[in-house]
Design a protein around this motif. Structure first.
Motif, PDB file in Angstrom:
ATOM      1  N   PHE A 493     -11.521 -26.107  13.317  1.00 55.18           N
ATOM      2  CA  PHE A 493     -11.770 -27.044  14.407  1.00 55.18           C
ATOM      3  C   PHE A 493     -10.848 -26.670  15.564  1.00 55.18           C
ATOM      4  N   ALA A 494     -11.403 -26.591  16.761  1.00 59.32           N
ATOM      5  CA  ALA A 494     -10.601 -26.276  17.948  1.00 59.32           C
ATOM      6  C   ALA A 494     -10.779 -27.380  18.980  1.00 59.32           C
ATOM      7  N   PHE A 495      -9.662 -27.924  19.466  1.00 57.51           N
ATOM      8  CA  PHE A 495      -9.677 -29.007  20.441  1.00 57.51           C
ATOM      9  C   PHE A 495      -8.839 -28.617  21.655  1.00 57.51           C
ATOM     10  N   SER A 496      -9.310 -29.023  22.815  1.00 59.20           N
ATOM     11  CA  SER A 496      -8.544 -28.763  24.034  1.00 59.20           C
ATOM     12  C   SER A 496      -7.556 -29.876  24.331  1.00 59.20           C
ATOM     13  N   ILE A 524      -9.696 -25.243   5.592  1.00 50.50           N
ATOM     14  CA  ILE A 524      -9.902 -25.951   6.854  1.00 50.50           C
ATOM     15  C   ILE A 524      -8.653 -25.847   7.710  1.00 50.50           C
ATOM     16  N   THR A 525      -8.826 -25.433   8.947  1.00 49.51           N
ATOM     17  CA  THR A 525      -7.709 -25.351   9.897  1.00 49.51           C
ATOM     18  C   THR A 525      -8.085 -26.058  11.190  1.00 49.51           C
ATOM     19  N   VAL A 526      -7.063 -26.484  11.901  1.00 49.49           N
ATOM     20  CA  VAL A 526      -7.262 -27.126  13.205  1.00 49.49           C
ATOM     21  C   VAL A 526      -6.382 -26.418  14.220  1.00 49.49           C
ATOM     22  N   SER A 527      -6.962 -26.014  15.335  1.00 46.23           N
ATOM     23  CA  SER A 527      -6.192 -25.345  16.380  1.00 46.23           C
ATOM     24  C   SER A 527      -6.299 -26.133  17.675  1.00 46.23           C
ATOM     25  N   ASN A 528      -5.272 -26.034  18.466  1.00 44.22           N
ATOM     26  CA  ASN A 528      -5.209 -26.765  19.731  1.00 44.22           C
ATOM     27  C   ASN A 528      -5.519 -25.814  20.879  1.00 44.22           C
ATOM     28  N   GLU A 529      -6.786 -25.419  20.965  1.00 48.28           N
ATOM     29  CA  GLU A 529      -7.220 -24.516  22.028  1.00 48.28           C
ATOM     30  C   GLU A 529      -8.724 -24.643  22.190  1.00 48.28           C
ATOM     31  N   GLU A 530      -9.195 -24.309  23.375  1.00 46.43           N
ATOM     32  CA  GLU A 530     -10.629 -24.368  23.649  1.00 46.43           C
ATOM     33  C   GLU A 530     -11.212 -22.966  23.542  1.00 46.43           C
ATOM     34  N   LYS A 531     -12.281 -22.839  22.763  1.00 42.20           N
ATOM     35  CA  LYS A 531     -12.910 -21.529  22.555  1.00 42.20           C
ATOM     36  C   LYS A 531     -14.373 -21.590  22.954  1.00 42.20           C
ATOM     37  N   LYS A 532     -14.606 -21.871  24.192  1.00 39.45           N
ATOM     38  CA  LYS A 532     -15.972 -22.002  24.698  1.00 39.45           C
ATOM     39  C   LYS A 532     -16.724 -20.689  24.577  1.00 39.45           C
ATOM     40  N   VAL A 533     -17.934 -20.764  24.017  1.00 37.49           N
ATOM     41  CA  VAL A 533     -18.768 -19.583  23.852  1.00 37.49           C
ATOM     42  C   VAL A 533     -19.656 -19.400  25.085  1.00 37.49           C
ATOM     43  N   ASP A 534     -19.655 -18.191  25.630  1.00 40.76           N
ATOM     44  CA  ASP A 534     -20.553 -17.849  26.727  1.00 40.76           C
ATOM     45  C   ASP A 534     -21.918 -17.544  26.123  1.00 40.76           C
ATOM     46  N   PHE A 535     -22.928 -18.338  26.498  1.00 43.69           N
ATOM     47  CA  PHE A 535     -24.241 -18.241  25.849  1.00 43.69           C
ATOM     48  C   PHE A 535     -24.823 -16.837  25.930  1.00 43.69           C
ATOM     49  N   VAL A 536     -24.744 -16.211  27.097  1.00 39.46           N
ATOM     50  CA  VAL A 536     -25.352 -14.890  27.272  1.00 39.46           C
ATOM     51  C   VAL A 536     -24.469 -13.794  26.698  1.00 39.46           C
ATOM     52  N   GLU A 537     -23.209 -13.750  27.106  1.00 39.94           N
ATOM     53  CA  GLU A 537     -22.332 -12.640  26.737  1.00 39.94           C
ATOM     54  C   GLU A 537     -21.896 -12.696  25.272  1.00 39.94           C
ATOM     55  N   ASP A 538     -21.574 -13.895  24.774  1.00 37.87           N
ATOM     56  CA  ASP A 538     -21.029 -14.013  23.423  1.00 37.87           C
ATOM     57  C   ASP A 538     -22.083 -14.266  22.355  1.00 37.87           C
ATOM     58  N   PHE A 539     -23.283 -14.662  22.773  1.00 42.06           N
ATOM     59  CA  PHE A 539     -24.296 -14.985  21.774  1.00 42.06           C
ATOM     60  C   PHE A 539     -25.523 -14.085  21.876  1.00 42.06           C
ATOM     61  N   LEU A 540     -26.230 -14.138  23.010  1.00 38.13           N
ATOM     62  CA  LEU A 540     -27.449 -13.342  23.125  1.00 38.13           C
ATOM     63  C   LEU A 540     -27.175 -11.845  23.032  1.00 38.13           C
ATOM     64  N   LYS A 541     -26.025 -11.413  23.566  1.00 38.65           N
ATOM     65  CA  LYS A 541     -25.720  -9.977  23.581  1.00 38.65           C
ATOM     66  C   LYS A 541     -24.842  -9.549  22.416  1.00 38.65           C
ATOM     67  N   LYS A 542     -24.679 -10.436  21.447  1.00 36.73           N
ATOM     68  CA  LYS A 542     -23.730 -10.174  20.363  1.00 36.73           C
ATOM     69  C   LYS A 542     -24.078  -8.920  19.570  1.00 36.73           C
ATOM     70  N   ASP A 543     -25.371  -8.657  19.344  1.00 28.96           N
ATOM     71  CA  ASP A 543     -25.759  -7.512  18.523  1.00 28.96           C
ATOM     72  C   ASP A 543     -26.274  -6.340  19.337  1.00 28.96           C
ATOM     73  N   LEU A 544     -26.032  -6.375  20.652  1.00 24.42           N
ATOM     74  CA  LEU A 544     -26.452  -5.266  21.502  1.00 24.42           C
ATOM     75  C   LEU A 544     -25.321  -4.257  21.644  1.00 24.42           C
ATOM     76  N   PRO A 545     -25.634  -2.986  22.000  1.00 23.32           N
ATOM     77  CA  PRO A 545     -24.572  -2.000  22.224  1.00 23.32           C
ATOM     78  C   PRO A 545     -23.563  -2.514  23.246  1.00 23.32           C
ATOM     79  N   GLY A 546     -22.299  -2.395  22.889  1.00 21.50           N
ATOM     80  CA  GLY A 546     -21.248  -2.898  23.772  1.00 21.50           C
ATOM     81  C   GLY A 546     -20.797  -4.286  23.408  1.00 21.50           C
ATOM     82  N   GLY A 547     -21.600  -4.994  22.568  1.00 20.61           N
ATOM     83  CA  GLY A 547     -21.201  -6.319  22.108  1.00 20.61           C
ATOM     84  C   GLY A 547     -20.614  -6.227  20.720  1.00 20.61           C
ATOM     85  N   SER A 548     -20.313  -7.378  20.133  1.00 22.58           N
ATOM     86  CA  SER A 548     -19.766  -7.397  18.787  1.00 22.58           C
ATOM     87  C   SER A 548     -20.849  -7.056  17.789  1.00 22.58           C
ATOM     88  N   THR A 549     -20.578  -6.101  16.888  1.00 24.48           N
ATOM     89  CA  THR A 549     -21.569  -5.693  15.902  1.00 24.48           C
ATOM     90  C   THR A 549     -21.207  -6.172  14.501  1.00 24.48           C
TER      91      THR A 549
END
Length: 562
Positions: A493-496, A524-549
């Motif tokens: 869990f991450a909270f800002s 289970i862990t809890v962290s005090n930080e915000e980890k906002k996911v970028d819909f295009v860069e972090d999700f849609l492009k996740k399995d494309l060349p140059g993204g996370s594989t």
């Protein structure tokens, strides 16, 4: 036309102004000048500049006499740069420096090989394709150019990214794609806009009473489609009972709502559970005293509502045990019966009441928001989107049929339909859905992303990864990361917000105990930080060349259009 160079500027710059040029060269130069269409981009070296007059040397040994845009930067003799043609009339070429930094010899040669003009939109196209690590050979450029030309109202960068992600391109889907890029995509916010626009639309209709009543009836019919009838509870019935038992689902929702309120620090909401046993959809819980009284005053002027014992008790007070849907049904029925005796101002006055707006909002939320406990039900989310898309389509048709296709309500309807359609297209390849949640004292939008390891998809012990983002009124930005492999569950869990971090950490043993009881081995862990996911860069492009594989996205099965 585009004119590129290899590096013969030194020779051209040394040529004195007025030096005789062979007839053949003059003929070639004249042809080149005629082909410099407005918008064309070429590269040249400044051989001579005085005021707005400039002579540019080109790679092929030619000189071009041109008039410089007076608003452009100051040029220096011997300087090499790109220029764009503003106008070409009567043999006079008007140019300006091309300063956006996208024009370079590589892009120009690529366009030249594909036979495409070197204009700004084509430069944007090639530049975007290079950024996306797409090939820029002649065939690839020609194919992309056809798509770009067919969607001239859409941003080139958007077209290139959607093409790479295999998302169909239409102006509507492109607009939604950009909404997701800009983080202005929340379906819950679009629903709120619709709920706000609906009563305003009814109030603003400058028409006769029968038309107003018919519109109200049709909209209510669409918004309450498929809902089961609610049992009617009268005040005199309650007087004969010592208590009013609530359905099991309401009890569970109340308990979970009180728990969430306590975690969020909402002591007043939790304490309020000790008050009268009104469920969230009853008048007693929906309206405060003043709003209730104002609405009751208006309802007494509508036909024979004041004499209806289901709506008003013997003392003339509004029945607080009515649900929003029941009261709207009584109002609609009376409007139909008395439409010939009512003035348009009386009906519009009803629609403008804050109480009536609250009733409409409640029945809409009943259809479009999901309570957390309902997520246990299989296909609950897919059913929501099927219903939402169907209702928006029906409302859209109704607004068009009544000449209201340009109204704010119509635009809000189209925005929701566009968002649902975009999510449907995304879910043909990726696994993502928004979950509009109805929680205790607030509504929250959830973004659920699910990842799987493609190489282990067919293995029984394949790892499943998910990310849930919530925007909560009290807890603030809340992110939940889950990895599951077999019965092993790793959750973070991450909270800002510092206070939210402390509060949720306090209740983690409860979650751990429940998961353990179900047979899961948890971390289970809890962290005090915000980890906002970028819909295009972090999700849609996740399995494309140059993204996370490491993790790629698994195809999702439900079709929200159904």
């Amino acid at each position: 036309m585009q004119i590129s160079y290899v590096g013969q500027y030194n020779k051209n710059a040394g040529q004195a102004v007025g030096t005789p040029v062979p007839t053949k060269a003059v003929s070639s130069l004249s042809a080149s000048i005629k082909e410099l269409a407005p918008g064309s981009i070429f590269e040249g070296n400044v051989s001579y500049v005085k005021g707005s007059n400039v002579i540019l040397s080109l790679e092929n040994g030619q000189n071009i006499h041109a008039r410089l845009d007076s608003h452009g930067p100051k040029l220096v003799q011997g300087q090499s740069m790109f220029f764009q043609v503003k106008a070409n009339e009567g043999g006079t070429v008007s140019i300006r420096p091309y300063m956006d930094g996208k024009a370079n010899p590589t892009l120009m040669r690529a366009l030249d090989a594909a036979g495409l003009p070197g204009n700004a939109r084509n430069f944007d196209m090639v530049n975007a394709m290079m950024k996306e690590q797409m090939p820029i050979n002649a065939d690839a450029l020609l194919e992309m150019h056809r798509v770009v030309a067919a969607n001239d109202s859409v941003n080139v960068n958007t077209i290139v990214q959607m093409t790479r992600l295999e998302i169909p391109i239409t102006p509507q889907l492109a607009a939604q794609f950009e909404n997701y890029q800009n983080d202005t995509h929340l379906l819950l916010g679009q629903m709120d806009d619709f709920m706000e626009q609906l009563p305003q639309f009814l109030e603003s209709q400058a028409t006769d009473v029968p038309h107003l009543v018919q519109l109200n009836t049709q909209l209510l019919g669409i918004l309450t489609e498929g809902l089961e009838p609610e049992p009617l509870v009268l005040e005199q019935d309650l007087a004969e009972q010592s208590a009013l038992p609530l359905p099991d689902t309401a009890d569970r929702g109340a308990v979970e709502g009180m728990f969430l309120s306590e975690v969020a620090g909402d002591g007043e909401a939790a304490a309020g559970m000790q008050g009268p046993a009104y469920s969230s959809n009853q008048i007693g819980a929906l309206l405060d005293g003043q709003t209730e009284e104002h609405l009751a005053d208006v309802l007494r002027t509508i036909g024979n509502l004041a004499e209806n014992e289901a709506v008003f008790d013997e003392e003339g007070a509004l029945n607080r045990n009515l649900t929003a849907r029941q009261l709207l049904g009584f109002i609609d029925h009376e409007l139909v019966l008395s439409q010939d005796t009512l003035a348009p101002e009386d009906v519009r006055d009803l629609f403008s009441q804050e109480g009536y707006r609250s009733l409409l909002k409640q029945v809409t939320e009943e259809q479009w928001l999901i309570q957390p406990q309902d997520l246990r039900t299989k296909d609950k989310v897919s059913e929501l989107y099927e219903r939402l898309n169907r209702q928006m389509e029906q409302i859209d048709k109704l607004l068009k049929a009544t000449g209201n296709e340009q109204s704010p309500l119509a635009k809000s309807t189209q925005q929701i339909r566009g968002n649902v359609e975009f999510m449907n297209e995304v879910n043909q390849i990726y696994n993502y859905v928004q979950i509009p949640l109805k929680m205790n004292g607030q509504n929250a939008n959830g973004d659920l992303y699910v990842y799987t390891n493609k190489r282990k998809l067919r293995e029984e012990d394949g790892e499943l990864s998910a990310f849930l983002h919530l925007d909560m009124e009290h807890l603030g930005s809340t992110d939940v990361f889950v990895k599951m492999k077999g019965k092993a569950v790793d959750t973070n869990f991450a909270f800002s917000d510092d206070a939210s971090f402390d509060l949720v950490q306090k209740y983690l043993p409860i979650l751990d105990a429940k998961l353990t009881a179900l047979g899961y081995h948890t971390t289970i862990t809890v962290s005090n930080e915000e980890k906002k996911v970028d819909f295009v860069e972090d999700f849609l492009k996740k399995d494309l060349p140059g993204g996370s594989t490491a993790n790629v996205v698994h195809r999702y099965s439900f079709d929200v259009r159904a």
